[in-house]
Design a protein around this motif. Structure first.
Motif, short mmCIF file in Angstrom:
data_model
loop_
_atom_site.label_atom_id
_atom_site.label_comp_id
_atom_site.label_asym_id
_atom_site.label_seq_id
_atom_site.Cartn_x
_atom_site.Cartn_y
_atom_site.Cartn_z
N PRO A 1 49.65 32.98 40.02
CA PRO A 1 50.04 33.65 38.77
C PRO A 1 49.01 33.32 37.68
CG PRO A 1 51.76 32.15 39.58
CD PRO A 1 50.51 31.84 40.33
N LEU A 2 48.56 34.32 36.96
CA LEU A 2 47.59 34.10 35.89
C LEU A 2 48.32 33.98 34.56
CD1 LEU A 2 44.62 36.53 36.70
CD2 LEU A 2 44.63 34.04 36.85
N THR A 3 48.02 32.92 33.83
CA THR A 3 48.70 32.68 32.56
C THR A 3 47.66 32.59 31.45
OG1 THR A 3 50.22 31.31 33.83
CG2 THR A 3 50.39 31.17 31.44
N THR B 1 46.52 24.20 53.80
CA THR B 1 45.13 24.17 54.26
C THR B 1 44.08 24.41 53.18
OG1 THR B 1 45.25 26.50 54.83
CG2 THR B 1 45.73 24.92 56.60
N TYR B 2 44.50 24.85 52.02
CA TYR B 2 43.49 25.05 50.96
C TYR B 2 44.13 24.97 49.57
CZ TYR B 2 45.02 29.85 49.95
OH TYR B 2 45.74 30.94 49.56
N GLU B 3 43.25 24.79 48.57
CA GLU B 3 43.66 24.88 47.17
C GLU B 3 42.82 25.96 46.53
OE1 GLU B 3 43.54 21.23 44.86
OE2 GLU B 3 43.74 20.13 46.74
N ALA B 4 43.40 26.70 45.62
CA ALA B 4 42.61 27.74 44.94
C ALA B 4 42.87 27.68 43.44
CB ALA B 4 42.99 29.11 45.46
N LYS B 5 41.80 27.83 42.68
CA LYS B 5 41.91 27.80 41.22
C LYS B 5 41.28 29.07 40.66
CE LYS B 5 40.88 24.82 37.33
NZ LYS B 5 40.06 23.73 36.82
N ALA B 6 41.97 29.71 39.75
CA ALA B 6 41.44 30.94 39.15
C ALA B 6 41.16 30.71 37.68
CB ALA B 6 42.45 32.08 39.31
N LEU C 1 44.15 41.75 42.68
CA LEU C 1 44.91 41.58 41.44
C LEU C 1 46.15 42.47 41.48
CD1 LEU C 1 44.91 40.20 38.62
CD2 LEU C 1 43.79 42.27 37.76
N ILE C 2 47.29 41.86 41.23
CA ILE C 2 48.55 42.60 41.25
C ILE C 2 49.17 42.55 39.86
CG2 ILE C 2 50.88 42.72 42.27
CD1 ILE C 2 49.03 43.09 44.51
N SER D 1 48.91 38.54 38.78
CA SER D 1 48.71 37.50 39.80
C SER D 1 47.63 37.93 40.77
CB SER D 1 50.01 37.19 40.54
OG SER D 1 50.51 38.34 41.14
N LEU D 2 46.97 36.93 41.33
CA LEU D 2 45.93 37.18 42.34
C LEU D 2 46.49 36.80 43.70
CD1 LEU D 2 43.11 35.67 40.21
CD2 LEU D 2 42.95 37.96 41.22
N VAL D 3 46.29 37.69 44.66
CA VAL D 3 46.88 37.49 45.98
C VAL D 3 45.77 37.51 47.03
CG1 VAL D 3 48.54 38.40 47.64
CG2 VAL D 3 48.94 38.70 45.21
N PRO D 4 45.77 36.53 47.95
CA PRO D 4 44.69 36.53 48.95
C PRO D 4 44.85 37.65 49.97
CG PRO D 4 46.26 34.80 49.43
CD PRO D 4 46.68 35.39 48.13
N LEU D 5 43.71 38.21 50.35
CA LEU D 5 43.69 39.26 51.37
C LEU D 5 43.06 38.65 52.62
CD1 LEU D 5 43.93 42.33 52.02
CD2 LEU D 5 41.60 42.55 51.22
N TYR D 6 43.86 38.49 53.67
CA TYR D 6 43.39 37.86 54.90
C TYR D 6 42.82 38.90 55.86
CZ TYR D 6 45.27 33.20 53.92
OH TYR D 6 45.50 31.97 53.39
N SER D 7 41.95 38.44 56.74
CA SER D 7 41.27 39.37 57.65
C SER D 7 42.22 39.97 58.68
CB SER D 7 40.11 38.65 58.35
OG SER D 7 40.56 37.47 58.96
N ASP D 8 43.22 39.25 59.12
CA ASP D 8 44.14 39.80 60.13
C ASP D 8 45.51 40.10 59.56
OD1 ASP D 8 42.37 39.88 62.19
OD2 ASP D 8 42.86 37.89 62.94
#
Lengths: 397, 173
Positions: A387-389, A283-288, A336-337, A370-377
């Motif tokens: 993963p950040l490289t 459902t989505y793409e994410a770029k960091a 951020l983990i 790595s960056l991890v999404p935090l969802y509302s529920d």
């Protein structure tokens, strides 16, 4: 557990645990006496408040720290941003000042430009905060710009600072008083010379014991304005305000009277390590895109696709969704983990579509991030981690 | 002839509110401020403000919601003052008031952990969970977005879950 179950669980626990708090059988009487202006049966000053009043006087005395750069001085404050310490070690001395006609001097002490942000510290001295309080009603008609119930608890407070005490008196609710204030504030964003302004990520300023003010700003440089060095201007706005309290309502008339611009130039530090990563779900793409410099690790997670539009619509029309009982599990921000541990952001600006600007304390070891999404529920989704490289390291020229 | 009772006077209305809501507001303020005396001051201040603004009260919100909103903002104002920040506000089990009836250890533990939450999470948790406000009411009361309320509650949930897990691990060790 849904919201209703959570409420039941917390209410049971807290109502049982705090069942020993004693209600005040005289509270109705105290409230009525107070609002009708009688003096009997006022609450006594509690012991903690007496201690507190002593402590405020002590804390004001302890606040003096002479001879420090402002970033260093600010870094020693309570709950100070962790980035102030590296800023104190890396910022360049600017030391430009200007004095307004009404006697306010503003000095830009230090500045630092790294990647897409400028940090600047400043001090204001002189007639920064002038206040006079008069009994009765104002001497002429004002078009009140704001009228609100104000916080009236002044009987519990005293201060050795004459201005603070005047403001306390102003707010004591025991008589009609009006107050004239003139002052100066650096509330405005920092501007480029062509009038473009930089969004504030942070804007902090605090009054000192001697009546001066110190503060700092973290400002975002737009991509098309990035350069080897920037000439910018800090704006000081002098204002004139009249306040009037008539027992129930606080009326305020506020007028900006003059702006003073203080130009300064700051050179960019390009010694940055760039990190990137991306993820894609159904459902989505994410770029960091992040950078780690001398001050912090910061950057953006940009989310696009079908889902982010639904999330934005949900938060924009929350009440409508509540009526239909429809709930939405949307990305609130990113965490951020590193080595399985969450690293708390020092500053963040998430938006309704799941994108976010994030800043973290700088780190030498950039492996395993790595960056991890935090969802509302459903909270954290490790399977959607980015993963950040490290992609490049650019040395300063 | 049957007597018809007119609308309550402001004094009568505030008296009814004090009787009905003093205790829940006292718990709310205590959980925020960690000090029974300050909490009583805050509750008194809440009802004074309520009295002065009775004419502005609209029945679109429940009285409990309206009073909770005033109370949490009163607590926030008190905690913003310089002196408050210089007083040690750490809460320990022995500082809690002696309960009126026996309390299960997990209830005490949960209460303590909620009181230890950072202020922003604590505000959201107390309004939504203890006072039973909707997200919308709490967002309005705190002057923040719905998303921010959801975010704070999620973070609070996570912190509470971790704390309770630590506590269980400690007890079973």
């Amino acid at each position: 557990m849904n919201l209703h179950e959570e409420q039941e669980c917390v209410q049971k626990a807290m109502n049982n645990t705090l069942s020993g708090l004693q209600a005040d059988p005289w509270l109705v009487r105290r409230v009525l006496v107070n609002v009708k202006g009688e003096t009997m049966m006022g609450r006594k000053l509690s012991a903690s408040m007496v201690i507190a009043i002593v402590l405020i006087i002590l804390s004001i005395t302890a606040a003096v720290a002479a001879g420090l750069g402002l970033f260093e001085k600010l870094s020693k404050g309570e709950n100070a941003d962790v980035r102030l310490k590296p800023l104190s070690e890396n910022a360049e001395k600017i030391a430009v000042k200007a004095t307004t006609d009404s006697g306010v001097t503003v000095e830009i002490d230090e500045a630092y430009y790294e990647g897409n942000r400028v940090f600047v510290s400043f001090r204001m001295t002189g007639n920064v905060d002038f206040t006079e309080v008069y009994d009765g009603v104002p001497d002429r008609e004002y078009e009140w710009g704001e009228e609100r119930e104000d916080y009236i608890m002044a009987e519990y407070y005293t201060s050795d600072d004459e201005i603070i005490q005047q403001k306390i008196d102003m707010m004591d609710g025991k008589g009609q008083r009006w107050m004239v204030s003139r002052g100066a504030t650096p509330n405005e964003p920092v501007y480029f010379m062509d009038g473009t302004f930089m969004q504030n990520h942070q804007s902090v300023f605090q009054r000192q014991e001697d009546g001066s003010w110190i503060g700092w700003k973290e400002c975002a440089v737009p991509d098309d304005k990035a350069a080897e060095s920037l000439t910018l201007k800090l704006k000081l706005t002098e204002y004139d305000s009249v306040s009037f309290q008539d027992y129930t309502t606080f009326h305020e008339y506020f007028e900006d009277i003059k702006e003073t611009e203080i130009p300064f130039t700051v050179v960019r530090n390009d010694n940055l390590i760039r990190l990137e990563g991306s993820t894609r779900t159904e459902t989505y793409e994410a770029k960091a895109e992040f950078t780690c410099g001398q001050i912090d690790l910061q950057g953006n997670v940009t989310v696009s696709g079908e889902a982010p539009e639904e999330w934005a619509d949900y938060w924009d029309h929350f009440e409508k969704y509540q009526e239909t009982g429809k709930d939405m599990d949307s990305i609130m921000t990113w965490i951020l983990i590193k080595d399985g541990e969450e690293i708390e952001a020092v500053n963040e600006e998430p938006d309704l579509r799941g994108s976010a600007w994030l800043a973290f304390e700088r780190m030498d070891d950039l492996e395993g991030l790595s960056l991890v999404p935090l969802y509302s529920d459903t909270w954290i989704h490790m399977e959607e981690a980015i993963p950040l490289t490290v992609v490049t390291e650019t040395a300063a020229e | 002839m049957k007597a018809v009772k007119g609308p309550d006077s402001p004094d009568e209305r505030i008296e009814k509110m004090v009787i009905q809501y003093q205790t829940p507001l006292l718990r709310l303020c205590y959980a925020y401020l960690h000090d029974a005396e300050l909490a009583r001051d805050a509750v008194q201040e809440t009802f004074i403000k309520a009295y002065r603004n009775l004419d502005k009260y609209r029945e679109t919100a429940s009285e409990r919601t309206w009073l909770s909103r005033i109370a949490i903002n009163t607590c926030k104002d008190m905690s913003r003052t310089g002196w408050f920040r210089h007083v040690d506000r750490n809460i320990t089990p022995d500082m809690l008031p002696e309960p009126a009836k026996p309390v299960e250890p997990e209830d005490r533990e949960l209460t303590m952990e909620i009181m230890k939450l950072p202020a922003k999470m604590r505000e959201a948790a107390l309004l939504c969970w203890l006072q039973g406000m909707t997200y919308n009411e709490a967002a309005d009361a705190l002057g923040i977005s719905l998303q921010a309320i959801g975010n704070r509650l999620n973070r609070a949930r996570k912190k509470l879950r971790e704390a309770m897990e630590r506590s269980e691990a400690y007890e079973s060790a």
